[in-house]
Design a protein around this motif. Structure first.
Motif, PDB file in Angstrom:
ATOM      1  N   VAL A  46      10.375  13.456   1.908  1.00 35.83           N
ATOM      2  CA  VAL A  46       9.646  11.852   1.545  1.00 35.83           C
ATOM      3  C   VAL A  46      10.713  10.776   1.997  1.00 35.83           C
ATOM      4  O   VAL A  46      10.041   9.948   2.408  1.00 35.83           O
ATOM      5  CB  VAL A  46       9.641  12.218   0.019  1.00 35.83           C
ATOM      6  CG1 VAL A  46       9.394  10.877  -0.521  1.00 35.83           C
ATOM      7  CG2 VAL A  46       8.628  13.198  -0.358  1.00 35.83           C
ATOM      8  N   ALA A  47      12.076  11.203   2.011  1.00 34.38           N
ATOM      9  CA  ALA A  47      12.807   9.820   2.334  1.00 34.38           C
ATOM     10  C   ALA A  47      12.499   9.744   4.093  1.00 34.38           C
ATOM     11  O   ALA A  47      12.543   8.636   4.665  1.00 34.38           O
ATOM     12  CB  ALA A  47      14.355  10.324   2.271  1.00 34.38           C
ATOM     13  N   VAL A  48      12.281  10.711   4.629  1.00 34.76           N
ATOM     14  CA  VAL A  48      11.997  10.651   6.343  1.00 34.76           C
ATOM     15  C   VAL A  48      10.794   9.783   6.504  1.00 34.76           C
ATOM     16  O   VAL A  48      10.512   8.965   7.263  1.00 34.76           O
ATOM     17  CB  VAL A  48      12.042  12.203   6.809  1.00 34.76           C
ATOM     18  CG1 VAL A  48      11.370  12.048   8.397  1.00 34.76           C
ATOM     19  CG2 VAL A  48      13.411  12.497   7.184  1.00 34.76           C
ATOM     20  N   ILE A  49       9.625  10.130   5.686  1.00 32.76           N
ATOM     21  CA  ILE A  49       8.330   9.467   5.916  1.00 32.76           C
ATOM     22  C   ILE A  49       8.644   8.130   5.466  1.00 32.76           C
ATOM     23  O   ILE A  49       7.814   7.324   6.038  1.00 32.76           O
ATOM     24  CB  ILE A  49       7.484  10.410   4.791  1.00 32.76           C
ATOM     25  CG1 ILE A  49       6.899  11.748   5.364  1.00 32.76           C
ATOM     26  CG2 ILE A  49       6.053   9.485   4.599  1.00 32.76           C
ATOM     27  CD1 ILE A  49       6.360  12.612   4.657  1.00 32.76           C
ATOM     28  N   VAL A  50       9.265   7.618   4.317  1.00 36.40           N
ATOM     29  CA  VAL A  50       9.526   6.272   4.042  1.00 36.40           C
ATOM     30  C   VAL A  50      10.281   5.650   4.851  1.00 36.40           C
ATOM     31  O   VAL A  50       9.876   4.628   5.270  1.00 36.40           O
ATOM     32  CB  VAL A  50      10.024   6.376   2.675  1.00 36.40           C
ATOM     33  CG1 VAL A  50      10.522   4.970   2.253  1.00 36.40           C
ATOM     34  CG2 VAL A  50       9.078   7.028   1.619  1.00 36.40           C
ATOM     35  N   GLY A  51      11.199   6.330   5.505  1.00 37.70           N
ATOM     36  CA  GLY A  51      12.099   5.574   6.590  1.00 37.70           C
ATOM     37  C   GLY A  51      11.081   5.557   7.823  1.00 37.70           C
ATOM     38  O   GLY A  51      11.409   4.482   8.484  1.00 37.70           O
ATOM     39  N   PHE A  52      10.385   6.381   8.054  1.00 39.21           N
ATOM     40  CA  PHE A  52       9.466   6.100   9.152  1.00 39.21           C
ATOM     41  C   PHE A  52       8.554   5.163   9.283  1.00 39.21           C
ATOM     42  O   PHE A  52       8.423   4.175  10.229  1.00 39.21           O
ATOM     43  CB  PHE A  52       8.517   7.455   9.497  1.00 39.21           C
ATOM     44  CG  PHE A  52       7.802   7.437  10.523  1.00 39.21           C
ATOM     45  CD1 PHE A  52       8.193   7.402  12.006  1.00 39.21           C
ATOM     46  CD2 PHE A  52       6.513   7.315  10.591  1.00 39.21           C
ATOM     47  CE1 PHE A  52       7.231   7.257  12.994  1.00 39.21           C
ATOM     48  CE2 PHE A  52       5.464   7.124  11.303  1.00 39.21           C
ATOM     49  CZ  PHE A  52       5.925   7.362  12.494  1.00 39.21           C
ATOM     50  N   ILE A  53       8.032   4.784   8.098  1.00 34.53           N
ATOM     51  CA  ILE A  53       7.215   3.713   7.751  1.00 34.53           C
ATOM     52  C   ILE A  53       8.137   2.238   7.790  1.00 34.53           C
ATOM     53  O   ILE A  53       7.576   1.340   8.478  1.00 34.53           O
ATOM     54  CB  ILE A  53       6.672   3.764   6.241  1.00 34.53           C
ATOM     55  CG1 ILE A  53       5.650   4.891   6.149  1.00 34.53           C
ATOM     56  CG2 ILE A  53       6.076   2.344   6.038  1.00 34.53           C
ATOM     57  CD1 ILE A  53       5.136   5.096   4.959  1.00 34.53           C
ATOM     58  N   PHE A  54       9.282   2.015   7.277  1.00 38.03           N
ATOM     59  CA  PHE A  54      10.349   1.215   7.543  1.00 38.03           C
ATOM     60  C   PHE A  54      10.722   0.924   8.915  1.00 38.03           C
ATOM     61  O   PHE A  54      10.680  -0.418   9.379  1.00 38.03           O
ATOM     62  CB  PHE A  54      11.359   1.116   6.707  1.00 38.03           C
ATOM     63  CG  PHE A  54      11.039   1.045   5.142  1.00 38.03           C
ATOM     64  CD1 PHE A  54      10.297  -0.498   4.832  1.00 38.03           C
ATOM     65  CD2 PHE A  54      11.608   2.015   4.128  1.00 38.03           C
ATOM     66  CE1 PHE A  54      10.337  -0.462   3.493  1.00 38.03           C
ATOM     67  CE2 PHE A  54      11.310   1.498   2.864  1.00 38.03           C
ATOM     68  CZ  PHE A  54      10.732   0.515   2.626  1.00 38.03           C
ATOM     69  N   LEU A  55      10.773   1.717   9.534  1.00 38.60           N
ATOM     70  CA  LEU A  55      11.134   1.882  11.162  1.00 38.60           C
ATOM     71  C   LEU A  55      10.004   1.311  11.727  1.00 38.60           C
ATOM     72  O   LEU A  55      10.384   0.314  12.765  1.00 38.60           O
ATOM     73  CB  LEU A  55      11.352   3.315  11.603  1.00 38.60           C
ATOM     74  CG  LEU A  55      11.758   3.386  13.134  1.00 38.60           C
ATOM     75  CD1 LEU A  55      13.141   2.554  13.470  1.00 38.60           C
ATOM     76  CD2 LEU A  55      11.874   4.891  13.333  1.00 38.60           C
ATOM     77  N   LEU A  56       8.857   1.866  11.578  1.00 37.08           N
ATOM     78  CA  LEU A  56       7.697   1.128  12.481  1.00 37.08           C
ATOM     79  C   LEU A  56       7.451  -0.101  12.133  1.00 37.08           C
ATOM     80  O   LEU A  56       6.791  -0.983  12.839  1.00 37.08           O
ATOM     81  CB  LEU A  56       6.615   2.285  12.189  1.00 37.08           C
ATOM     82  CG  LEU A  56       6.623   3.587  13.129  1.00 37.08           C
ATOM     83  CD1 LEU A  56       5.233   4.158  13.033  1.00 37.08           C
ATOM     84  CD2 LEU A  56       7.079   3.189  14.526  1.00 37.08           C
TER      85      LEU A  56
END
Length: 85
Positions: A46-56
């Motif tokens: 879940v943290a990776v998915i949220v981080g991916f959203i912030f990264l993009l």
């Protein structure tokens, strides 16, 4: 042939996706056993998915600022009106 800006956007998007998939695969291999993901792995996923959203989001804003050329006719209309008068 692709324009320079399009090529930059494609490379950044593909590299971001490869980074996310690599992190997801690593989490699955590290925290998964017999096809079941441990709770710690699920939280990391879940943290990776949220981080991916912030990264993009950050990448999109960065590309918009970097690749925006003010000579493309995006100036304020008031400046054109003042020059015509």
């Amino acid at each position: 042939m692709l324009e320079r800006e399009q090529l930059i956007e494609i490379v950044v998007a593909v590299s971001s996706i490869v980074l996310m998939l690599g992190a997801m695969i690593y989490i699955g291999q590290t925290y998964g056993s017999d096809g079941v993901l441990q709770p710690e792995g699920a939280e990391l996923l879940v943290a990776v998915i949220v981080g991916f959203i912030f990264l993009l989001t950050a990448v999109g804003i960065g590309l918009a600022v970097t690749l925006n050329d003010p000579e493309d006719g995006l100036e304020d209309d008031d400046a054109d009106a003042q020059n015509a008068a």
